[in-house]
Design an enzyme around this catalytic site. Structure first.
Site, PDB file in Angstrom:
ATOM      1  N   PHE A 135      41.961  46.798  49.311  1.00  0.00           N
ATOM      2  CA  PHE A 135      41.039  47.616  48.521  1.00  0.00           C
ATOM      3  C   PHE A 135      40.903  48.999  49.168  1.00  0.00           C
ATOM      4  O   PHE A 135      40.831  49.111  50.385  1.00  0.00           O
ATOM      5  CB  PHE A 135      39.691  46.893  48.468  1.00  0.00           C
ATOM      6  N   ASP A 212      37.703  40.498  54.550  1.00  0.00           N
ATOM      7  CA  ASP A 212      36.892  41.031  53.469  1.00  0.00           C
ATOM      8  C   ASP A 212      36.857  39.969  52.370  1.00  0.00           C
ATOM      9  O   ASP A 212      37.892  39.616  51.796  1.00  0.00           O
ATOM     10  CB  ASP A 212      37.479  42.343  52.941  1.00  0.00           C
ATOM     11  N   LYS A 238      29.501  40.958  42.875  1.00  0.00           N
ATOM     12  CA  LYS A 238      30.609  40.457  42.066  1.00  0.00           C
ATOM     13  C   LYS A 238      30.296  39.019  41.646  1.00  0.00           C
ATOM     14  O   LYS A 238      29.399  38.812  40.849  1.00  0.00           O
ATOM     15  CB  LYS A 238      31.909  40.610  42.850  1.00  0.00           C
TER      16      LYS A 238
HETATM   17  C1  LIG Z   1      34.468  45.426  45.693  1.00  0.00           C
HETATM   18  C2  LIG Z   1      35.066  45.551  47.054  1.00  0.00           C
HETATM   19  C3  LIG Z   1      34.468  46.374  48.015  1.00  0.00           C
HETATM   20  C4  LIG Z   1      33.261  47.177  47.652  1.00  0.00           C
HETATM   21  O1  LIG Z   1      32.720  47.964  48.664  1.00  0.00           O
HETATM   22  P1  LIG Z   1      31.346  48.708  48.387  1.00  0.00           P
HETATM   23  O2  LIG Z   1      30.991  49.281  49.687  1.00  0.00           O
HETATM   24  O3  LIG Z   1      30.385  47.715  47.858  1.00  0.00           O
HETATM   25  O4  LIG Z   1      31.601  49.751  47.351  1.00  0.00           O
HETATM   26  C5  LIG Z   1      35.051  46.424  49.270  1.00  0.00           C
HETATM   27  N1  LIG Z   1      36.173  45.701  49.564  1.00  0.00           N
HETATM   28  C6  LIG Z   1      36.752  44.902  48.636  1.00  0.00           C
HETATM   29  C7  LIG Z   1      37.962  44.095  49.000  1.00  0.00           C
HETATM   30  C8  LIG Z   1      36.231  44.812  47.352  1.00  0.00           C
HETATM   31  O5  LIG Z   1      36.809  44.032  46.427  1.00  0.00           O
END
Ligand SMILES: *Cc1c(COP(=O)(O)O)cnc(C)c1O
Length: 422
Positions: A135, A212, A238
């Site tokens: 991500f 993550d 989510k």
């Molecule tokens: C959705 C997601 C995030 C989101 O990070 P935020 O700090 O909440 O914007 C981070 N890493 C992954 C892998 C995600 O899917």
């Protein structure tokens, strides 16, 4: 997955029978209804739907606790929410024993804190390993840490339609690896990494791993303690239905509490915040991960989600998730593949998380037309439509509706544009 034609049933009959035999069918009624302009919601992996109980709890919190207790709320429990809710989340969704999980900040910020703490932990190792399809925030945060600390980033070149394997990690992690950062479930392909085997591969190289869990928590079973994971972060808006901007969580394995120190030394992570003393002295355990005032109001919906997950159990959620994604894959094969659409997700259910992605060159425009019809998946660059099926709130009929709309839009995209329809 059974297919129509066997015994003469059609797809609609199959969807109806899958819904009729769904042990979680009644759970769908616990969610606040979709608005009248939404026909199918396949974005629960991006922003989960609200539980009715979450909305009730929010308004009760506002009147009883905020309005009613005011400043007294802090000494009547709010101060402990980050760790008490963290412990419950750890037990219900993360496979984590008590004292290792805290709820705070956003995933991006917690990822920064944990990754910085890990690379600073006295090691002479100079390389941080990440996967090229992780991500964006994960890659950017690590890029920033590497710049800040003079480290090298090494990327595992992942197949964007699949994900990271233990042998890829084995090949790259070595005596110079300070930290490995990977997603448990890949945000585009839905690939579910073999977290236990990968953690072991990192440890053989003497490197800690940070998982993550943003795209896996609440959809698939997680066993942080059993995997031997060192660190983890994830978000709660989510599959955990915490609401837009709901705080994230972080896990630090108990054995690392002594030697890891996060970089943002705020008063709320102090051993005695209200002593207002001259110098920083970190609180013991995961409480030291907190920097400023915890986002109490934003944690309220999460309480309803944890209650639900505790009641139905993550194994039942995963079992339904496997059926939902298998149904979507079967519909892809029957309806979309003949239109030149490609499945960009694992076919093997053991390697698949709670969403799938399908690709075709023109899918950005196709996705816009789906949204105009009230069918809400999401688009991921460069050409993917991502279908997220949150097991507690998604029905098989809803998946069928969305896939039929996608088939129709994908088919009509091949012909010249329609005239204006007003
Ligand atoms: C959705 C997601 C995030 C989101 O990070 P935020 O700090 O909440 O914007 C981070 N890493 C992954 C892998 C995600 O899917």
């Amino acid at each position: 997955m059974a297919r129509p034609g066997e015994g003469g049933q059609d797809w609609a009959t199959l969807a109806a029978s899958l819904d009729a035999s769904d042990p979680l069918a009644a759970v769908r009624e616990l969610f606040a209804p979709l608005g009248p302009d939404v026909v199918a919601y396949l974005d629960g992996n991006s922003l989960g739907r609200p539980l009715t109980a979450a909305l009730t709890r929010l308004s009760e919190f506002a009147s009883e606790q905020w309005q009613g207790r005011l400043i007294r709320g802090w000494s009547e429990g709010w101060m402990d929410w980050p760790t008490t809710i963290g412990d419950r989340l750890g037990r219900v969704a993360l496979g984590a024993g008590p004292g290792q999980v805290v709820v705070a900040d956003s995933t991006s910020v917690l990822l920064y804190k944990l990754a910085r703490a890990a690379v600073d932990a006295g090691s002479t190792r100079r390389t941080v390993v990440v996967d090229s399809d992780n991500f964006p925030t994960d890659r950017y945060i690590l890029e920033g840490i590497a710049a800040e600390r003079g480290l090298r980033l090494a990327a595992i070149d992942t197949d964007p339609d699949a994900g990271v394997t233990p042998s890829q990690v084995e090949a790259i992690a070595d005596g110079d690896t300070a930290l490995v950062v990977l997603s448990h479930v890949a945000y585009r392909s839905g690939w579910m990494a073999d977290a236990a085997a990968i953690t072991e591969a990192c440890h053989r190289a003497g490197a800690p791993v940070l998982w993550d869990l943003s795209h896996s928590v609440g959809a698939v079973p997680i066993h942080l303690d059993a995997w031997g994971a060192d660190l983890a972060v994830g978000c709660s808006y989510k599959y955990l239905n915490g609401g837009p901007g709901a705080p994230a969580f972080a896990y630090v394995r108990a054995e690392h509490h002594q030697h890891l120190r996060q970089p943002i030394w705020g008063w709320m992570g102090h051993d005695e915040p209200f002593a207002m003393g001259p110098g920083y002295r970190p609180a013991s355990g995961v409480r030291s991960l907190i920097s400023g005032t915890p986002p109490i109001t934003a944690m309220v919906p999460l309480l309803a989600s944890i209650d639900l997950l505790e009641r139905i159990g993550i194994d039942a959620v995963r079992a339904k998730s496997e059926r939902l994604t298998a149904f979507a894959v079967a519909l892809h094969d029957a309806w979309l593949a003949p239109l030149g659409v490609r499945l960009a997700s694992p076919r093997h259910p053991d390697r698949r998380g709670g969403h799938i992605t399908v690709r075709r060159d023109d899918f950005e425009a196709v996705n816009q037309r789906l949204w105009a019809r009230g069918v809400l998946p999401d688009f991921r660059h460069p050409d993917g439509i991502r279908l997220g099926m949150a097991p507690p709130s998604t029905s098989f009929a809803e998946v069928l509706t969305a896939m039929a709309a996608l088939r129709d839009e994908a088919a009509s995209a091949a012909v010249p544009p329609h005239g204006a329809t007003g």
